[in-house]
Write an enzyme that holds these catalytic residues in place. Structure first.
Site, PDB file in Angstrom:
ATOM      1  N   ILE A 258      45.408  48.311  47.504  1.00  0.00           N
ATOM      2  CA  ILE A 258      46.378  47.977  46.465  1.00  0.00           C
ATOM      3  C   ILE A 258      45.926  48.324  45.047  1.00  0.00           C
ATOM      4  O   ILE A 258      46.729  48.307  44.121  1.00  0.00           O
ATOM      5  CB  ILE A 258      46.826  46.488  46.514  1.00  0.00           C
ATOM      6  CG1 ILE A 258      45.710  45.545  46.113  1.00  0.00           C
ATOM      7  CG2 ILE A 258      47.402  46.146  47.869  1.00  0.00           C
ATOM      8  CD1 ILE A 258      46.219  44.091  45.975  1.00  0.00           C
TER       9      ILE A 258
ATOM     10  N   TYR B 299      38.560  38.887  47.836  1.00  0.00           N
ATOM     11  CA  TYR B 299      39.702  38.216  47.216  1.00  0.00           C
ATOM     12  C   TYR B 299      39.889  36.810  47.811  1.00  0.00           C
ATOM     13  O   TYR B 299      40.039  36.667  49.024  1.00  0.00           O
ATOM     14  CB  TYR B 299      40.913  39.094  47.485  1.00  0.00           C
ATOM     15  CG  TYR B 299      42.273  38.554  47.161  1.00  0.00           C
ATOM     16  CD1 TYR B 299      43.286  38.579  48.122  1.00  0.00           C
ATOM     17  CD2 TYR B 299      42.609  38.070  45.898  1.00  0.00           C
ATOM     18  CE1 TYR B 299      44.568  38.132  47.852  1.00  0.00           C
ATOM     19  CE2 TYR B 299      43.888  37.616  45.621  1.00  0.00           C
ATOM     20  CZ  TYR B 299      44.863  37.649  46.597  1.00  0.00           C
ATOM     21  OH  TYR B 299      46.133  37.212  46.327  1.00  0.00           O
TER      22      TYR B 299
ATOM     23  N   LYS C 183      49.654  45.951  41.390  1.00  0.00           N
ATOM     24  CA  LYS C 183      48.501  46.239  40.545  1.00  0.00           C
ATOM     25  C   LYS C 183      48.620  47.593  39.870  1.00  0.00           C
ATOM     26  O   LYS C 183      48.431  47.728  38.668  1.00  0.00           O
ATOM     27  CB  LYS C 183      47.211  46.199  41.371  1.00  0.00           C
ATOM     28  CG  LYS C 183      47.065  44.942  42.204  1.00  0.00           C
ATOM     29  CD  LYS C 183      46.946  43.687  41.349  1.00  0.00           C
ATOM     30  CE  LYS C 183      46.872  42.451  42.215  1.00  0.00           C
ATOM     31  NZ  LYS C 183      46.824  41.216  41.415  1.00  0.00           N
TER      32      LYS C 183
ATOM     33  N   ASP D 263      42.861  47.513  52.548  1.00  0.00           N
ATOM     34  CA  ASP D 263      43.695  47.052  51.456  1.00  0.00           C
ATOM     35  C   ASP D 263      43.457  48.003  50.290  1.00  0.00           C
ATOM     36  O   ASP D 263      42.392  47.966  49.666  1.00  0.00           O
ATOM     37  CB  ASP D 263      43.288  45.608  51.112  1.00  0.00           C
ATOM     38  CG  ASP D 263      44.170  45.007  50.037  1.00  0.00           C
ATOM     39  OD1 ASP D 263      44.239  43.771  49.964  1.00  0.00           O
ATOM     40  OD2 ASP D 263      44.779  45.769  49.245  1.00  0.00           O
TER      41      ASP D 263
END
Lengths: 480, 484
Positions: B239, B152, B276, B237
């Protein structure tokens, strides 16, 4: 456990130092309150919370507005059609209607004497986040900011903890009403320079926490002159701006820079809705800067603490309702004045002096004459007596870095009238003006309980989750 | 102006460096979109936004729930009696009902295979704030975190900008489907140590952004072993964990450490968010879940800088503790994501465009290596500009994600409606097939009755409202304006 020291190196220095500020003895008052919180019916002998600078006087006005404006919410039948747009909106410029409404509101709070540009408004995680953000923009680790004493204890965490900026106190005392003098500023500044500390700016709180006073125009002008000459920043924490309840009328730095030659790139305002509206839960922190680069950079940083779009949307609606805002500001001032007068009259009756104030949610009380000696130890001793015997949680001046002992901050806008009465009775008894019989705390009359938001107390006092939390009402658990 | 230099010293180093990440060429796609945004009726030839990882497929389910649960709001007649209590609540522990609901939700997302302790849940300002917070807790300025590429783009801002932490990429390659190998980890770690860089941890994104894949259990176990052996932290992470729409089943790090007794739990931390999985980026719900007590303690104090609005906590507490709704939502969301992805990738197959096989995420990782004139990053950027300016699609080039090989592009598919997907596919097909001289791309006229299925009001607001074109908000839809 043996992993302790290993853990110590495992984490960052920030994680393992004390700069979050929560290990100060200041916490003791909270523990006492937590163990024994006052409740009019269930625990009338408990400790009354007077250490929280909250504004709970005008929720009825807000609730009425909410009932009449269902479209302000994305969860009402009238407003749900906006849900997806709002839930999806994460633009760090903020909802345009929100920044416009904030600009308008800030202007009204200053009597329309200043206009604010919505494009200079940045969001952050409450005033806590806003304070930190402006430091990240203006200062490097090791740099310093001057701060007049006495000041808000949370500044250590907000301004210094993760930024590694240091605070240099500028001492003010009661001999001249805690005025921030040019001399005191110069002394502090010079001392810093001699110690090779790079001073990047000055941070003032106006109206003042804990003094409850507003700065006069001359002082503000002299501050601006000072920072201009040194080419250092001026950060003005104006989060109590709408709590001004009597003259002198409020003069914001924004007003003064309109009248003076000043390098606007040095001027920044911190704002929030936590005190003026009583919405600390909504985490509405605002940085308003006259410096384009700061706006630009600060806006990128605001990603770390944007205001929930659901909340932006509701507040945009509320704060752009001019009729409501005008009425609210007027009524809020009126109630604060009334509450302030009630409380200070009570203090006068027992000859407790307090610093004359025209703003804020608290009173700066002088208990010097009750100290055995004028030392911090005696001040803290007296404080423990007030907590444990008088059963009031107030805040000792030393926690605000006050250079004189004997001062205490007492909050009066987070409790109802009846509780104020009880607090005053306890104070009266303590000071000894009542007859020398046992302190009899008036029994709570059943019909008075209707005016008391007992649901809230039940939730705070009796709910099972309470035991998990050490001090849910500590000032540092909140930003106070 | 002469004041600029002075200004430069006036502000902090953080304020004047580039680590916010917004000056990369990546931004060009946004500018193109901004100046010519697609609208089905008003601007059918405009640029279609496929660079935003948003989940807009299930708002109808949420809206229905809202209508049926007025007490979830403090602004309805049914809920306003809670207003003052909620508005006044700023405790950094968070509303207990919120933490409980989040723990419950996170568990359901992992099929009930793990339980989460509500007392270990910390709030922060979106995933953006959560990422930064965990760095502040674990690393000092100058310390480093390993990060597998591609990753990201905004990790630079989140993990490095104000923290002073640095990122060390661990290169992964398409030859083995971008697997994170033990060798690659060891190599990156060793190199850092040789350069006297203090590596404090490894951060992985699972499911992966931009790959859209989930890590298999063996890989996760090997990663956990690696960090254990080296006594460094593992930040996961997760998410996108609720966007898994296909097998293999999602395996969270929380599951793996249940099976690995030898793992030091003090090293394990999870980042989560509702941006998300639920499509609620505006609500700024960032969460840090740590198995390390000291981190929970310190992180909780830090959360004051980015608590979730109590109004939002209250609302989500109600919604996420509604088990029937959550079960239905997760199932339906998966189904719609799978459908959407399949429709898209099938359409691409017709013109021989392949994508990395993926089972999660709001995007797919498209392989256009065959279309590159030069197999270099310049070639990738050239093709990218062509895609933006001629095909009129804003996709994200692999180089923005620090991918080690040119020719990959991330394409988001969950932020638009079905008709727009069709149009996007048509344009791609025309681009690949065509390039024939004189053949213009025919864009089907928008049928007026289709407008009803299209949330045109939203587009009106996004496209036509003056603020979008204002000089003060030049990039309202850039991925960095959002956290994307």
């Amino acid at each position: 456990m043996s992993l302790g020291s290993e853990s110590y190196q495992l984490l960052s220095k920030i994680a393992t130092n004390d700069q979050h500020g929560e290990n100060s003895p200041y916490f003791d008052g909270w523990k006492a309150y937590e163990k024994n919180p006052f409740h009019p019916r269930k625990n009338p002998q408990g400790v009354i919370q007077m250490g929280l600078a909250e504004n709970q006087l005008c929720f009825d006005l807000i609730e009425e507005w909410i009932k009449n404006n269902p479209k302000a919410s994305i969860c009402t039948p009238e407003g749900v059609c906006k849900f997806r747009d709002i839930a999806n909106f994460q633009d760090y410029h903020g909802l345009p209607e929100f920044t416009s409404a904030m600009a308008k509101f800030m202007s009204k709070v200053r009597g329309g004497r200043v206009r604010f540009d919505p494009n200079r408004i940045l969001m952050s995680g409450g005033a806590t986040g806003a304070n930190e953000l402006i430091m990240f923009c203006l200062a490097d680790p090791g740099d310093a900011f001057l701060v007049p004493t006495p000041y808000y204890p949370g500044f250590v965490r907000d301004l210094c903890w993760r930024t590694k900026v240091q605070l240099i106190p500028v001492h003010c005392d009661s001999s001249n009403n805690f005025k921030i003098t040019r001399e005191a500023l110069e002394v502090a500044y010079k001392k810093a320079q001699e110690n090779n500390i790079n001073v990047k700016g000055l941070i003032i709180t106006n109206p003042s926490n804990p003094l409850g006073t507003t700065l006069d125009k001359e002082t503000l002008k002299s501050l601006i002159t000072f920072i201009n000459e040194k080419t250092i920043h001026l950060v003005c924490d104006e989060i109590y701006a709408a709590t001004v309840f009597t003259s002198p009328s409020y003069v914001s730095v924004s007003e003064v820079v309109q009248e003076m030659k000043c390098n606007l790139d040095l001027i920044h305002v911190i704002y929030s809705l936590s005190k003026d509206l009583g919405f600390p839960g909504f985490r509405v922190g605002i940085v308003y800067s006259y410096n384009d680069q700061v706006v630009n950079c600060g806006r990128k940083m605001s990603s770390f603490g944007l205001v929930s779009s659901q909340t932006q949307y509701m507040l945009a609606s509320m704060l752009s309702d001019e009729k409501f805002v005008d009425k609210f500001l007027l009524e809020s001032s009126r109630r604060l004045l009334k509450r302030h007068d009630k409380f200070t009259k009570g203090l006068e009756e027992v000859e407790i002096s307090r610093f004359p104030s025209n703003a804020g949610l608290f009173c700066w009380m002088n208990l010097k004459k009750l100290l055995k000696e004028e030392t911090i130890e005696e001040e803290l001793k007296l404080w423990h007596v007030i907590i444990n015997e008088v059963k009031l949680n107030v805040s000792p001046g030393s926690s605000f870095n006050c250079s004189e002992v004997g001062w205490f901050r007492v909050c009066f806008a987070n409790i109802d009238d009846e509780t104020v009465e009880i607090a005053l009775q306890r104070i009266r008894a303590f000071v000894g003006k009542e007859t020398k019989k046992k302190i009899e705390v008036k029994r709570w009359q059943p019909n008075l309980s209707l005016s008391f938001t007992s649901t809230r107390f039940d939730e705070n006092v009796l709910s099972p989750h309470n035991h998990i939390i050490i001090s849910p009402h500590s000032p540092l658990v909140r930003a106070t | 102006m002469s004041l600029e230099n002075k200004n430069h010293q006036l502000l902090s180093k953080i304020a004047t460096n580039d680590k916010h990440g917004e000056n990369s060429p990546y931004f060009d796609g946004w500018k193109a979109y901004e100046s010519n945004p697609f609208h089905p009726t008003k601007n059918p030839q405009g640029v279609i936004q496929m660079g935003l990882a948003e989940n807009q497929l299930c708002f109808d389910l949420i809206e229905e729930w809202i209508r049926n649960n007025p007490k979830a709001s403090i602004c309805t007649p049914e809920g306003v009696n809670e207003f003052r209590h909620i508005a006044n609540f700023q405790d950094y522990h968070g509303l207990p009902e919120f933490r409980n609901a989040v723990a419950n939700f996170m568990s359901k997302v992992r099929g009930g295979r793990v339980r989460f302790d509500p007392d270990r849940i910390l709030m922060s300002g979106g995933a953006t704030g959560a990422n930064e917070l965990i760095m502040f807790c674990l690393a000092d300025p100058g310390d480093a975190f390993l990060v597998p590429s591609p990753y990201y783009p905004a990790f630079v801002r989140d993990l490095c900008w104000r923290t002073g932490v640095q990122l060390i990429p661990v290169q992964c390659h398409s030859s083995n489907n971008f697997k994170i190998t033990r060798e690659a980890l060891e190599e990156a770690h060793k190199k850092a140590q040789e350069e006297n860089i203090n590596v404090k941890g490894l951060i992985i994104t699972n499911p992966s952004n931009p790959l859209g894949t989930t890590l298999e259990k063996d890989t996760l176990k090997s990663i956990v072993s690696f960090i254990n052996e080296n006594n460094i932290h593992l930040v996961c992470d997760e998410i996108y964990s609720g966007t898994v729409f296909n097998t293999p089943t999602y395996v969270s790090v929380a599951e793996v450490i249940q099976e690995m007794e030898e793992c030091k739990k003090d090293l394990i931390h999870i980042i989560y968010s509702l941006s998300k999985d639920m499509g609620l980026p505006g609500f700024r719900v960032g969460l840090v879940y740590s198995y390390n007590d000291e981190v929970v303690n310190c992180g909780r104090k830090m959360s004051s800088f980015g608590l979730v609005s109590s109004q939002t906590q209250h609302f989500l507490a109600a919604m996420l503790s509604d088990d029937i709704f959550v079960d239905k939502f997760l199932e339906e969301s998966s189904r719609r994501l799978r459908e959407r992805r399949e429709f898209f990738t099938k359409g691409l197959e017709k013109v021989n465009i392949t994508c990395l096989p993926s089972n999660a995420g709001l995007f797919f990782w498209m392989n256009l290596r065959g279309l590159l004139k030069e197999k270099t990053f310049e070639g990738e950027m050239k093709l990218w500009r062509l895609i933006i300016n001629e095909v009129k699609l804003n996709v994200s080039p692999g180089s923005a994600f620090n991918c080690s090989e040119p020719g990959w592009y991330r394409v988001c598919f969950a932020n638009m409606d079905h008709e727009t997907v069709e149009i996007a596919l048509r344009r791609i097909r025309a681009f690949v097939n065509g390039r024939e001289k004189g053949k213009t791309v025919e864009i089907k006229r928008w049928k007026s009755n289709l407008r009803l299925s299209f949330s045109s009001r939203r587009f009106d607001e996004n496209v036509m409202s003056p603020h979008m074109m204002s000089p003060h908000s030049p990039m309202p839809h850039s991925p960095l304006v959002r956290a994307t």
